[in-house]
Motif scaffolding. Sequence first.
Motif, PDB file in Angstrom:
ATOM      1  N   LYS A   2       0.851  -1.191   0.000  1.00 47.01           N
ATOM      2  CA  LYS A   2       0.000   0.000   0.000  1.00 47.01           C
ATOM      3  C   LYS A   2       0.888   1.242   0.000  1.00 47.01           C
ATOM      4  O   LYS A   2       1.914   1.291   0.679  1.00 47.01           O
ATOM      5  CB  LYS A   2      -0.895  -0.011   1.236  1.00 47.01           C
ATOM      6  CG  LYS A   2      -1.899   1.125   1.304  1.00 47.01           C
ATOM      7  CD  LYS A   2      -2.634   1.141   2.641  1.00 47.01           C
ATOM      8  CE  LYS A   2      -3.431  -0.120   2.860  1.00 47.01           C
ATOM      9  NZ  LYS A   2      -4.199  -0.058   4.143  1.00 47.01           N
ATOM     10  N   LEU A   4       0.845   5.385   0.656  1.00 45.76           N
ATOM     11  CA  LEU A   4       0.120   6.511   1.220  1.00 45.76           C
ATOM     12  C   LEU A   4       0.689   7.806   0.643  1.00 45.76           C
ATOM     13  O   LEU A   4       1.907   7.995   0.629  1.00 45.76           O
ATOM     14  CB  LEU A   4       0.247   6.515   2.744  1.00 45.76           C
ATOM     15  CG  LEU A   4      -0.612   7.524   3.504  1.00 45.76           C
ATOM     16  CD1 LEU A   4      -2.069   7.097   3.497  1.00 45.76           C
ATOM     17  CD2 LEU A   4      -0.120   7.667   4.940  1.00 45.76           C
ATOM     18  N   ARG A  50       1.546   1.363  -8.911  1.00 44.31           N
ATOM     19  CA  ARG A  50       0.437   0.400  -8.940  1.00 44.31           C
ATOM     20  C   ARG A  50       0.263  -0.205 -10.331  1.00 44.31           C
ATOM     21  O   ARG A  50       0.011  -1.405 -10.476  1.00 44.31           O
ATOM     22  CB  ARG A  50      -0.860   1.083  -8.501  1.00 44.31           C
ATOM     23  CG  ARG A  50      -2.005   0.099  -8.227  1.00 44.31           C
ATOM     24  CD  ARG A  50      -3.322   0.810  -8.105  1.00 44.31           C
ATOM     25  NE  ARG A  50      -3.616   1.522  -9.333  1.00 44.31           N
ATOM     26  CZ  ARG A  50      -4.380   2.617  -9.409  1.00 44.31           C
ATOM     27  NH1 ARG A  50      -4.924   3.115  -8.330  1.00 44.31           N
ATOM     28  NH2 ARG A  50      -4.596   3.207 -10.557  1.00 44.31           N
ATOM     29  N   ALA A  55       2.750  -1.679  -6.395  1.00 39.00           N
ATOM     30  CA  ALA A  55       1.806  -1.285  -5.361  1.00 39.00           C
ATOM     31  C   ALA A  55       0.442  -1.911  -5.634  1.00 39.00           C
ATOM     32  O   ALA A  55       0.081  -2.159  -6.789  1.00 39.00           O
ATOM     33  CB  ALA A  55       1.681   0.236  -5.306  1.00 39.00           C
ATOM     34  N   THR A  56      -0.295  -2.175  -4.567  1.00 40.79           N
ATOM     35  CA  THR A  56      -1.631  -2.762  -4.708  1.00 40.79           C
ATOM     36  C   THR A  56      -2.734  -1.741  -4.461  1.00 40.79           C
ATOM     37  O   THR A  56      -3.845  -1.897  -4.962  1.00 40.79           O
ATOM     38  CB  THR A  56      -1.809  -3.925  -3.715  1.00 40.79           C
ATOM     39  OG1 THR A  56      -1.541  -3.440  -2.384  1.00 40.79           O
ATOM     40  CG2 THR A  56      -0.849  -5.055  -4.036  1.00 40.79           C
ATOM     41  N   GLU A  57      -2.430  -0.683  -3.699  1.00 38.70           N
ATOM     42  CA  GLU A  57      -3.437   0.320  -3.383  1.00 38.70           C
ATOM     43  C   GLU A  57      -2.769   1.665  -3.142  1.00 38.70           C
ATOM     44  O   GLU A  57      -1.691   1.739  -2.561  1.00 38.70           O
ATOM     45  CB  GLU A  57      -4.234  -0.096  -2.139  1.00 38.70           C
ATOM     46  CG  GLU A  57      -5.397   0.832  -1.812  1.00 38.70           C
ATOM     47  CD  GLU A  57      -6.143   0.416  -0.560  1.00 38.70           C
ATOM     48  OE1 GLU A  57      -7.333   0.740  -0.442  1.00 38.70           O
ATOM     49  OE2 GLU A  57      -5.524  -0.241   0.312  1.00 38.70           O
ATOM     50  N   VAL A  58      -3.435   2.734  -3.609  1.00 40.60           N
ATOM     51  CA  VAL A  58      -2.947   4.093  -3.408  1.00 40.60           C
ATOM     52  C   VAL A  58      -3.989   4.845  -2.579  1.00 40.60           C
ATOM     53  O   VAL A  58      -5.150   4.960  -2.975  1.00 40.60           O
ATOM     54  CB  VAL A  58      -2.725   4.824  -4.746  1.00 40.60           C
ATOM     55  CG1 VAL A  58      -2.301   6.277  -4.500  1.00 40.60           C
ATOM     56  CG2 VAL A  58      -1.675   4.100  -5.582  1.00 40.60           C
ATOM     57  N   VAL A  59      -3.553   5.341  -1.417  1.00 43.78           N
ATOM     58  CA  VAL A  59      -4.447   6.063  -0.513  1.00 43.78           C
ATOM     59  C   VAL A  59      -3.963   7.503  -0.387  1.00 43.78           C
ATOM     60  O   VAL A  59      -2.822   7.745   0.006  1.00 43.78           O
ATOM     61  CB  VAL A  59      -4.494   5.406   0.883  1.00 43.78           C
ATOM     62  CG1 VAL A  59      -5.466   6.150   1.792  1.00 43.78           C
ATOM     63  CG2 VAL A  59      -4.878   3.934   0.776  1.00 43.78           C
ATOM     64  N   ASP A  81      -7.023   5.129  -5.171  1.00 47.39           N
ATOM     65  CA  ASP A  81      -8.126   4.198  -4.893  1.00 47.39           C
ATOM     66  C   ASP A  81      -9.116   4.729  -3.872  1.00 47.39           C
ATOM     67  O   ASP A  81     -10.322   4.525  -4.002  1.00 47.39           O
ATOM     68  CB  ASP A  81      -7.560   2.860  -4.415  1.00 47.39           C
ATOM     69  CG  ASP A  81      -6.692   2.208  -5.479  1.00 47.39           C
ATOM     70  OD1 ASP A  81      -7.244   1.820  -6.519  1.00 47.39           O
ATOM     71  OD2 ASP A  81      -5.469   2.106  -5.267  1.00 47.39           O
ATOM     72  N   ARG A  82      -8.623   5.398  -2.830  1.00 52.41           N
ATOM     73  CA  ARG A  82      -9.506   5.981  -1.825  1.00 52.41           C
ATOM     74  C   ARG A  82      -8.781   7.116  -1.129  1.00 52.41           C
ATOM     75  O   ARG A  82      -7.583   7.336  -1.367  1.00 52.41           O
ATOM     76  CB  ARG A  82      -9.966   4.932  -0.805  1.00 52.41           C
ATOM     77  CG  ARG A  82      -8.879   4.196  -0.066  1.00 52.41           C
ATOM     78  CD  ARG A  82      -9.466   3.064   0.777  1.00 52.41           C
ATOM     79  NE  ARG A  82      -8.431   2.308   1.439  1.00 52.41           N
ATOM     80  CZ  ARG A  82      -7.955   2.590   2.660  1.00 52.41           C
ATOM     81  NH1 ARG A  82      -8.445   3.617   3.338  1.00 52.41           N
ATOM     82  NH2 ARG A  82      -7.012   1.845   3.205  1.00 52.41           N
ATOM     83  N   GLU A 112      -3.131   2.503   8.743  1.00 47.31           N
ATOM     84  CA  GLU A 112      -3.198   1.975   7.379  1.00 47.31           C
ATOM     85  C   GLU A 112      -2.081   0.970   7.061  1.00 47.31           C
ATOM     86  O   GLU A 112      -2.227   0.139   6.162  1.00 47.31           O
ATOM     87  CB  GLU A 112      -3.135   3.127   6.373  1.00 47.31           C
ATOM     88  CG  GLU A 112      -4.341   4.053   6.402  1.00 47.31           C
ATOM     89  CD  GLU A 112      -5.573   3.402   5.832  1.00 47.31           C
ATOM     90  OE1 GLU A 112      -5.443   2.471   5.006  1.00 47.31           O
ATOM     91  OE2 GLU A 112      -6.685   3.809   6.225  1.00 47.31           O
ATOM     92  N   PRO A 114       1.009   1.311   5.502  1.00 50.30           N
ATOM     93  CA  PRO A 114       1.528   1.304   4.135  1.00 50.30           C
ATOM     94  C   PRO A 114       2.983   0.849   4.104  1.00 50.30           C
ATOM     95  O   PRO A 114       3.690   0.912   5.122  1.00 50.30           O
ATOM     96  CB  PRO A 114       1.409   2.777   3.719  1.00 50.30           C
ATOM     97  CG  PRO A 114       1.592   3.519   5.004  1.00 50.30           C
ATOM     98  CD  PRO A 114       0.948   2.671   6.063  1.00 50.30           C
TER      99      PRO A 114
END
Length: 253
Positions: A2, A4, A50, A55-59, A81-82, A112, A114
């Motif tokens: 993840k 951040l 990503r 990366a699997t998720e970007v916050v 993503d969120r 989180e 990350p």
Amino acid sequence: MKVLVPVKRVIDYNVKVRVKADGSGVDLANVKMSMNPFDEIAVEEAIRLREKGVATEVVAVSIGVKQSQETLRTALAMGADRAILINAADDVHNDIEPLAVAKLLAAVVAEEEPGLVLCGKQAIDNDMNATGQMLAALLGWAQGTFASKLEIDGETAKVTREVDGGLQTIEVKMPAIVTVDLRLNEPRYASLPNIMKAKKKPLDEKTPADYGVDVSPRLEIVSTTEPAARKAGVKVGSVDELIAKLKDEAGVL
């Protein structure tokens, strides 16, 4: 992994900044605001990681006034993503200080978990260049600042840094904090379909109290003034005269 990405709402870089008549601060009335350009580069780099499968998720996370939702929606439209908004101020003229921001981000990181925090090297409104470094100190994480190139290889990040003498390449162990510079990438424009999709992406709202962080200012702004007008240049008739002026008037020799 993840990623951040902290983002900040600032005066658009194309806008000429005006100081209030009473010198109490910068006039923000009817002024266009946008995402800090360095943070925009950080968002782009996170999305590229990503897309590469690193990366699997970007916050995206923003700390400030409620209007920072617009900045987060921009990050979501780019491809994050969120998002998380921490409502830490009611007045747009109240700037949250770097230490308070770093403490809030440290709390978000603990929640989180990350593997990487990507942030702009500085915000163009206060130019403090401190939040990333303070966050690394609070977390005890490795840091790579002023990144113009970033490569992730397993548990190691190779960061090419822009320094006064040229470029410096370092390797840091993950998790890490990386602050980005202008030459890292060219941020993408958000397409209309992605702007519409961004409205449906998750955006959580929090407060500093949720994280137990006090954001009361430690600094007081005494006055704000515009920079003095530059003096007109002068022509010199000889090298000797130039050297004399540099030595006697400019004081650089």
